[in-house]
Enzyme design. Structure first.
Site, PDB file in Angstrom:
ATOM      1  N   LYS A 198      -7.520 -10.006   9.578  1.00 16.90           N
ATOM      2  CA  LYS A 198      -6.414 -10.763  10.176  1.00 16.90           C
ATOM      3  C   LYS A 198      -6.834 -11.507  11.454  1.00 16.90           C
ATOM      4  O   LYS A 198      -7.893 -11.215  12.037  1.00 16.90           O
ATOM      5  CB  LYS A 198      -5.256  -9.808  10.464  1.00 16.90           C
ATOM      6  CG  LYS A 198      -4.687  -9.156   9.192  1.00 16.90           C
ATOM      7  CD  LYS A 198      -3.429  -8.352   9.508  1.00 16.90           C
ATOM      8  CE  LYS A 198      -2.854  -7.730   8.258  1.00 16.90           C
ATOM      9  NZ  LYS A 198      -1.556  -7.061   8.514  1.00 16.90           N
ATOM     10  N   TYR A 208       3.792 -13.023   2.177  1.00 22.21           N
ATOM     11  CA  TYR A 208       4.532 -11.834   2.618  1.00 22.21           C
ATOM     12  C   TYR A 208       6.019 -11.892   2.235  1.00 22.21           C
ATOM     13  O   TYR A 208       6.832 -11.207   2.856  1.00 22.21           O
ATOM     14  CB  TYR A 208       4.384 -11.664   4.127  1.00 22.21           C
ATOM     15  CG  TYR A 208       3.053 -11.033   4.535  1.00 22.21           C
ATOM     16  CD1 TYR A 208       2.752  -9.711   4.209  1.00 22.21           C
ATOM     17  CD2 TYR A 208       2.106 -11.757   5.258  1.00 22.21           C
ATOM     18  CE1 TYR A 208       1.556  -9.135   4.586  1.00 22.21           C
ATOM     19  CE2 TYR A 208       0.891 -11.174   5.632  1.00 22.21           C
ATOM     20  CZ  TYR A 208       0.625  -9.857   5.289  1.00 22.21           C
ATOM     21  OH  TYR A 208      -0.569  -9.269   5.660  1.00 22.21           O
ATOM     22  N   PHE A 222      10.691  -7.762  11.136  1.00 22.79           N
ATOM     23  CA  PHE A 222       9.427  -8.263  11.691  1.00 22.79           C
ATOM     24  C   PHE A 222       8.861  -9.453  10.906  1.00 22.79           C
ATOM     25  O   PHE A 222       7.772  -9.934  11.215  1.00 22.79           O
ATOM     26  CB  PHE A 222       8.389  -7.138  11.758  1.00 22.79           C
ATOM     27  CG  PHE A 222       8.115  -6.446  10.437  1.00 22.79           C
ATOM     28  CD1 PHE A 222       7.254  -7.006   9.494  1.00 22.79           C
ATOM     29  CD2 PHE A 222       8.714  -5.230  10.136  1.00 22.79           C
ATOM     30  CE1 PHE A 222       6.997  -6.382   8.284  1.00 22.79           C
ATOM     31  CE2 PHE A 222       8.465  -4.590   8.918  1.00 22.79           C
ATOM     32  CZ  PHE A 222       7.609  -5.171   7.994  1.00 22.79           C
ATOM     33  N   ARG A 234      -7.296   1.788   1.048  1.00 19.22           N
ATOM     34  CA  ARG A 234      -6.257   2.191   2.003  1.00 19.22           C
ATOM     35  C   ARG A 234      -6.730   3.376   2.849  1.00 19.22           C
ATOM     36  O   ARG A 234      -6.380   3.482   4.025  1.00 19.22           O
ATOM     37  CB  ARG A 234      -4.934   2.462   1.282  1.00 19.22           C
ATOM     38  CG  ARG A 234      -4.327   1.137   0.798  1.00 19.22           C
ATOM     39  CD  ARG A 234      -3.099   1.319  -0.053  1.00 19.22           C
ATOM     40  NE  ARG A 234      -1.905   1.656   0.717  1.00 19.22           N
ATOM     41  CZ  ARG A 234      -1.147   0.775   1.354  1.00 19.22           C
ATOM     42  NH1 ARG A 234      -1.469  -0.505   1.376  1.00 19.22           N
ATOM     43  NH2 ARG A 234      -0.068   1.158   1.982  1.00 19.22           N
ATOM     44  N   THR A 258      -0.959   1.897   8.537  1.00 18.42           N
ATOM     45  CA  THR A 258      -0.504   0.576   9.025  1.00 18.42           C
ATOM     46  C   THR A 258      -0.433   0.542  10.540  1.00 18.42           C
ATOM     47  O   THR A 258      -0.854  -0.432  11.171  1.00 18.42           O
ATOM     48  CB  THR A 258       0.895   0.266   8.433  1.00 18.42           C
ATOM     49  OG1 THR A 258       0.817   0.357   7.010  1.00 18.42           O
ATOM     50  CG2 THR A 258       1.369  -1.118   8.839  1.00 18.42           C
ATOM     51  N   ARG A 294      -8.684   0.362  10.983  1.00 19.57           N
ATOM     52  CA  ARG A 294      -7.560   0.099  11.901  1.00 19.57           C
ATOM     53  C   ARG A 294      -7.672   0.940  13.173  1.00 19.57           C
ATOM     54  O   ARG A 294      -7.337   0.461  14.264  1.00 19.57           O
ATOM     55  CB  ARG A 294      -6.228   0.322  11.194  1.00 19.57           C
ATOM     56  CG  ARG A 294      -5.870  -0.851  10.269  1.00 19.57           C
ATOM     57  CD  ARG A 294      -4.638  -0.554   9.476  1.00 19.57           C
ATOM     58  NE  ARG A 294      -4.163  -1.709   8.714  1.00 19.57           N
ATOM     59  CZ  ARG A 294      -3.443  -1.599   7.604  1.00 19.57           C
ATOM     60  NH1 ARG A 294      -3.138  -0.403   7.116  1.00 19.57           N
ATOM     61  NH2 ARG A 294      -3.038  -2.682   6.971  1.00 19.57           N
ATOM     62  N   ASN A 322      -2.746  -5.591  13.120  1.00 18.00           N
ATOM     63  CA  ASN A 322      -3.455  -4.383  12.678  1.00 18.00           C
ATOM     64  C   ASN A 322      -4.766  -4.651  11.948  1.00 18.00           C
ATOM     65  O   ASN A 322      -5.157  -3.901  11.063  1.00 18.00           O
ATOM     66  CB  ASN A 322      -2.511  -3.467  11.888  1.00 18.00           C
ATOM     67  CG  ASN A 322      -2.005  -4.104  10.612  1.00 18.00           C
ATOM     68  OD1 ASN A 322      -2.272  -5.272  10.356  1.00 18.00           O
ATOM     69  ND2 ASN A 322      -1.286  -3.343   9.808  1.00 18.00           N
ATOM     70  N   HIS A 358      -5.538  -6.321   6.149  1.00 22.85           N
ATOM     71  CA  HIS A 358      -4.541  -6.074   5.104  1.00 22.85           C
ATOM     72  C   HIS A 358      -5.245  -5.399   3.932  1.00 22.85           C
ATOM     73  O   HIS A 358      -6.407  -5.695   3.667  1.00 22.85           O
ATOM     74  CB  HIS A 358      -3.937  -7.403   4.627  1.00 22.85           C
ATOM     75  CG  HIS A 358      -3.119  -7.273   3.383  1.00 22.85           C
ATOM     76  ND1 HIS A 358      -1.828  -6.797   3.400  1.00 22.85           N
ATOM     77  CD2 HIS A 358      -3.420  -7.515   2.077  1.00 22.85           C
ATOM     78  CE1 HIS A 358      -1.364  -6.766   2.157  1.00 22.85           C
ATOM     79  NE2 HIS A 358      -2.309  -7.196   1.334  1.00 22.85           N
ATOM     80  N   GLU A 389      -2.186 -10.860  -5.253  1.00 26.21           N
ATOM     81  CA  GLU A 389      -2.709 -11.327  -3.966  1.00 26.21           C
ATOM     82  C   GLU A 389      -4.079 -11.989  -4.118  1.00 26.21           C
ATOM     83  O   GLU A 389      -4.369 -12.994  -3.461  1.00 26.21           O
ATOM     84  CB  GLU A 389      -2.763 -10.152  -2.986  1.00 26.21           C
ATOM     85  CG  GLU A 389      -1.373  -9.663  -2.616  1.00 26.21           C
ATOM     86  CD  GLU A 389      -1.355  -8.367  -1.809  1.00 26.21           C
ATOM     87  OE1 GLU A 389      -0.247  -7.906  -1.483  1.00 26.21           O
ATOM     88  OE2 GLU A 389      -2.434  -7.826  -1.501  1.00 26.21           O
TER      89      GLU A 389
END
Ligand code: CMP
Length: 139
Positions: free
Chosen positions: A11, A51, A59, A87, A93, A104, A114, A117, A128
């Site tokens: 990100k 998203y 948010f 993950r 998250t 993260r 964060n 993704h 995606e």
């Protein structure tokens, strides 16, 4: 049967803070093979589309603004059990809750910013990945 591909984005916060190389190294060290990758920037419209599932969340506006604020690295990753294992590699998250050593925990600054993704299901990994890459860009 668990699928063998997931989708990730490094990100804008992690790119701006100079963590692209370290994060790609962590991804490789965790056993993922990069089968597609690009350095790009999402327009607000594209970020909103990506998203869209979060449209009703409080948010959403902040998320779209942040994700279109600077360049990102988008990639498709391959490994057995890719979605769940990735993950685990990236951590929770909220970086305050992310296990020590996860991407993260090391590079994220807040729940909004964060660092990375990771897809949350095989179905979304496919959606995606297809959002960012043509078949001819995946190897
Ligand atoms: P990601 O895994 O990319 O998927 C949705 C994103 O929404 C998530 O990471 C966070 O960056 C963001 N997000 C989730 N919860 C919040 C929150 N409470 N405040 C701001 N951003 C959030």
């Amino acid at each position: 049967m668990a699928g063998n591909r997931t989708f990730t984005m490094i990100k804008p916060d992690a790119v701006k803070n100079g963590h692209i190389g370290a994060i790609l190294n962590d991804i490789n060290s965790a056993g993922f093979k990069i089968v597609a990758m690009k350095y790009t920037k999402l327009s607000a419209e594209k970020a909103g589309e990506f998203y869209a599932v979060h449209k009703e969340r409080p948010f959403y506006g902040e998320l779209v603004e942040f994700m279109s604020s600077g360049p990102i690295v988008a990639a498709i990753l391959e490994k057995d059990n890719a979605v769940a294992d990735f993950r685990t590699t990236i951590g929770a998250t909220n970086p305050a809750e992310a296990a020590e050593g996860t991407i993260r925990a090391k590079y994220a600054t807040s729940i909004g910013e964060n660092a990375v993704h990771g897809s949350d299901s095989d179905e979304n990994a496919k959606i995606e990945g297809d959002f960012h890459f043509a078949g001819t860009e995946t190897f």
